[in-house]
Design a protein around this motif. Sequence first.
Motif, PDB file in Angstrom:
ATOM      1  N   ASP A 220      30.198  44.264  49.050  1.00 38.25           N
ATOM      2  CA  ASP A 220      29.474  43.099  48.536  1.00 38.25           C
ATOM      3  C   ASP A 220      29.705  41.873  49.421  1.00 38.25           C
ATOM      4  O   ASP A 220      28.780  41.096  49.691  1.00 38.25           O
ATOM      5  N   LYS A 221      30.963  41.693  49.849  1.00 38.21           N
ATOM      6  CA  LYS A 221      31.325  40.532  50.665  1.00 38.21           C
ATOM      7  C   LYS A 221      30.583  40.543  51.998  1.00 38.21           C
ATOM      8  O   LYS A 221      30.039  39.519  52.437  1.00 38.21           O
ATOM      9  N   ILE A 222      30.557  41.709  52.655  1.00 40.10           N
ATOM     10  CA  ILE A 222      29.878  41.804  53.947  1.00 40.10           C
ATOM     11  C   ILE A 222      28.373  41.662  53.777  1.00 40.10           C
ATOM     12  O   ILE A 222      27.698  40.983  54.567  1.00 40.10           O
ATOM     13  N   SER A 223      27.827  42.250  52.726  1.00 44.11           N
ATOM     14  CA  SER A 223      26.395  42.131  52.474  1.00 44.11           C
ATOM     15  C   SER A 223      25.999  40.674  52.234  1.00 44.11           C
ATOM     16  O   SER A 223      24.978  40.202  52.747  1.00 44.11           O
ATOM     17  N   ALA A 224      26.821  39.949  51.478  1.00 38.64           N
ATOM     18  CA  ALA A 224      26.521  38.549  51.172  1.00 38.64           C
ATOM     19  C   ALA A 224      26.559  37.678  52.420  1.00 38.64           C
ATOM     20  O   ALA A 224      25.883  36.642  52.483  1.00 38.64           O
ATOM     21  N   ALA A 225      27.346  38.105  53.413  1.00 34.99           N
ATOM     22  CA  ALA A 225      27.447  37.323  54.657  1.00 34.99           C
ATOM     23  C   ALA A 225      26.424  37.764  55.700  1.00 34.99           C
ATOM     24  O   ALA A 225      26.436  37.273  56.823  1.00 34.99           O
ATOM     25  N   GLY A 226      25.564  38.691  55.324  1.00 33.37           N
ATOM     26  CA  GLY A 226      24.631  39.276  56.283  1.00 33.37           C
ATOM     27  C   GLY A 226      23.366  38.468  56.491  1.00 33.37           C
ATOM     28  O   GLY A 226      23.394  37.248  56.621  1.00 33.37           O
ATOM     29  N   PHE A 227      22.238  39.165  56.501  1.00 30.71           N
ATOM     30  CA  PHE A 227      20.953  38.543  56.840  1.00 30.71           C
ATOM     31  C   PHE A 227      20.507  37.565  55.755  1.00 30.71           C
ATOM     32  O   PHE A 227      20.510  37.887  54.575  1.00 30.71           O
ATOM     33  N   ARG A 228      20.110  36.372  56.208  1.00 26.93           N
ATOM     34  CA  ARG A 228      19.636  35.326  55.318  1.00 26.93           C
ATOM     35  C   ARG A 228      18.316  34.791  55.865  1.00 26.93           C
ATOM     36  O   ARG A 228      17.971  35.057  57.016  1.00 26.93           O
ATOM     37  N   PRO A 229      17.587  34.008  55.079  1.00 27.13           N
ATOM     38  CA  PRO A 229      16.365  33.398  55.611  1.00 27.13           C
ATOM     39  C   PRO A 229      16.670  32.628  56.892  1.00 27.13           C
ATOM     40  O   PRO A 229      17.699  31.941  56.974  1.00 27.13           O
ATOM     41  N   PRO A 230      15.811  32.747  57.912  1.00 23.65           N
ATOM     42  CA  PRO A 230      16.068  32.061  59.184  1.00 23.65           C
ATOM     43  C   PRO A 230      16.336  30.572  58.994  1.00 23.65           C
ATOM     44  O   PRO A 230      15.633  29.886  58.245  1.00 23.65           O
ATOM     45  N   GLY A 231      17.389  30.095  59.645  1.00 23.79           N
ATOM     46  CA  GLY A 231      17.733  28.677  59.567  1.00 23.79           C
ATOM     47  C   GLY A 231      18.669  28.320  58.435  1.00 23.79           C
ATOM     48  O   GLY A 231      19.106  27.167  58.325  1.00 23.79           O
ATOM     49  N   THR A 232      19.005  29.285  57.563  1.00 19.81           N
ATOM     50  CA  THR A 232      19.899  29.004  56.438  1.00 19.81           C
ATOM     51  C   THR A 232      21.304  28.663  56.939  1.00 19.81           C
ATOM     52  O   THR A 232      21.878  29.400  57.748  1.00 19.81           O
ATOM     53  N   LEU A 233      21.842  27.573  56.436  1.00 19.89           N
ATOM     54  CA  LEU A 233      23.175  27.148  56.845  1.00 19.89           C
ATOM     55  C   LEU A 233      24.243  27.873  56.032  1.00 19.89           C
ATOM     56  O   LEU A 233      24.087  28.085  54.823  1.00 19.89           O
ATOM     57  N   ARG A 234      25.329  28.247  56.712  1.00 20.41           N
ATOM     58  CA  ARG A 234      26.480  28.799  56.019  1.00 20.41           C
ATOM     59  C   ARG A 234      27.330  27.662  55.457  1.00 20.41           C
ATOM     60  O   ARG A 234      27.052  26.487  55.715  1.00 20.41           O
ATOM     61  N   SER A 235      28.382  28.010  54.717  1.00 20.28           N
ATOM     62  CA  SER A 235      29.214  26.996  54.065  1.00 20.28           C
ATOM     63  C   SER A 235      29.860  26.041  55.066  1.00 20.28           C
ATOM     64  O   SER A 235      30.143  24.882  54.745  1.00 20.28           O
ATOM     65  N   ASP A 236      30.077  26.536  56.302  1.00 22.30           N
ATOM     66  CA  ASP A 236      30.695  25.675  57.316  1.00 22.30           C
ATOM     67  C   ASP A 236      29.670  24.886  58.131  1.00 22.30           C
ATOM     68  O   ASP A 236      30.003  24.223  59.103  1.00 22.30           O
ATOM     69  N   GLY A 237      28.395  24.984  57.738  1.00 22.73           N
ATOM     70  CA  GLY A 237      27.344  24.241  58.422  1.00 22.73           C
ATOM     71  C   GLY A 237      26.726  24.958  59.601  1.00 22.73           C
ATOM     72  O   GLY A 237      25.774  24.461  60.206  1.00 22.73           O
ATOM     73  N   SER A 238      27.235  26.146  59.929  1.00 26.23           N
ATOM     74  CA  SER A 238      26.699  26.917  61.052  1.00 26.23           C
ATOM     75  C   SER A 238      25.605  27.870  60.567  1.00 26.23           C
ATOM     76  O   SER A 238      25.424  28.067  59.361  1.00 26.23           O
ATOM     77  N   ILE A 239      24.891  28.452  61.520  1.00 28.82           N
ATOM     78  CA  ILE A 239      23.854  29.441  61.211  1.00 28.82           C
ATOM     79  C   ILE A 239      24.337  30.807  61.680  1.00 28.82           C
ATOM     80  O   ILE A 239      24.860  30.945  62.784  1.00 28.82           O
ATOM     81  N   SER A 240      24.169  31.811  60.844  1.00 29.63           N
ATOM     82  CA  SER A 240      24.599  33.161  61.209  1.00 29.63           C
ATOM     83  C   SER A 240      23.868  33.618  62.468  1.00 29.63           C
ATOM     84  O   SER A 240      22.671  33.370  62.623  1.00 29.63           O
ATOM     85  N   PRO A 241      24.575  34.303  63.379  1.00 26.24           N
ATOM     86  CA  PRO A 241      23.893  34.823  64.567  1.00 26.24           C
ATOM     87  C   PRO A 241      22.928  35.963  64.234  1.00 26.24           C
ATOM     88  O   PRO A 241      22.024  36.249  65.009  1.00 26.24           O
ATOM     89  N   LEU A 242      23.112  36.607  63.078  1.00 21.32           N
ATOM     90  CA  LEU A 242      22.276  37.743  62.704  1.00 21.32           C
ATOM     91  C   LEU A 242      20.816  37.320  62.555  1.00 21.32           C
ATOM     92  O   LEU A 242      20.485  36.457  61.739  1.00 21.32           O
ATOM     93  N   GLY A 243      19.953  37.921  63.359  1.00 22.54           N
ATOM     94  CA  GLY A 243      18.534  37.594  63.295  1.00 22.54           C
ATOM     95  C   GLY A 243      18.177  36.293  63.974  1.00 22.54           C
ATOM     96  O   GLY A 243      17.025  35.863  63.918  1.00 22.54           O
ATOM     97  N   ASN A 244      19.144  35.645  64.600  1.00 18.91           N
ATOM     98  CA  ASN A 244      18.907  34.367  65.262  1.00 18.91           C
ATOM     99  C   ASN A 244      19.273  34.398  66.743  1.00 18.91           C
ATOM    100  O   ASN A 244      18.413  34.242  67.599  1.00 18.91           O
TER     101      ASN A 244
END
Length: 263
Positions: A220-244
Amino acid sequence: MQTDIAAHPRAASRTEEWQTRVDLAACYRLHAHYGWTDLIYTHISARVPGSEEHFLLNPFGLMFDEVCASNLVKIDIDGNVVEPSPYPIHRAGFVIHSAIHAARPDARCVIHAHTRAGMAVSAMKCGLLPLTQHAMLFHGKVAYHDSEGLANQVAERQRLAADLGDKPVMILRNHGTLVAGESIGQAFAMMWHLEMAMQAQVDALASGQELTLPAPALADKISAAGFRPPGTLRSDGSISPLGNLEWPALLRMLDRKDPSYRS
């Protein structure tokens, strides 16, 4: 006062469509590069930017390394070619992709593949197992659709859409795989990680060794940290590299290899 043609809505729309064509052609070339093709029989589609419900599909009969921005075929949701093209489209491609594009406005790119690992997992009752980090990215996000044959009947569209629901990945039983991405880059990245997960699963099961499955909380933890809508910010203000971050790097690789996809 001089008018800026690029600022005109129609010109902007044409520019956005051309960029979509370039990215989609790149996606086809990448599938050819990685060997994810089934001769001429699989397909990738992209929604054309704008108010009309049009999408782009590969010219049926061309190998994926022959696809370029200008020869992609534009069709409507009913399968009608809306701009002149010397090429036909694949009937199954229209049925599968129109089903998803009509039901899921967020699905800007839909990839359907018949890879060896994808077909193998599609034949397993267990489906995709959370054996690796790649697989856990999709934990709880995989739908399943039972085979109805060659997917060339319009009546199947409703069941394809219903089975996919709001999930980004669907395994077509005894057939192959499908991903629905919010961008072409995201869809390709999802297919890459899905393919890696399926290859690892086939290899692990073939080893005959006892396998370890992660705790559901880890998946669940890894899935929640996975693919998100493009441009979505993570809690630390960064954007996931996945799909970007992968997409620009992949385009640079293609440009070094053969930039003709842009023509």
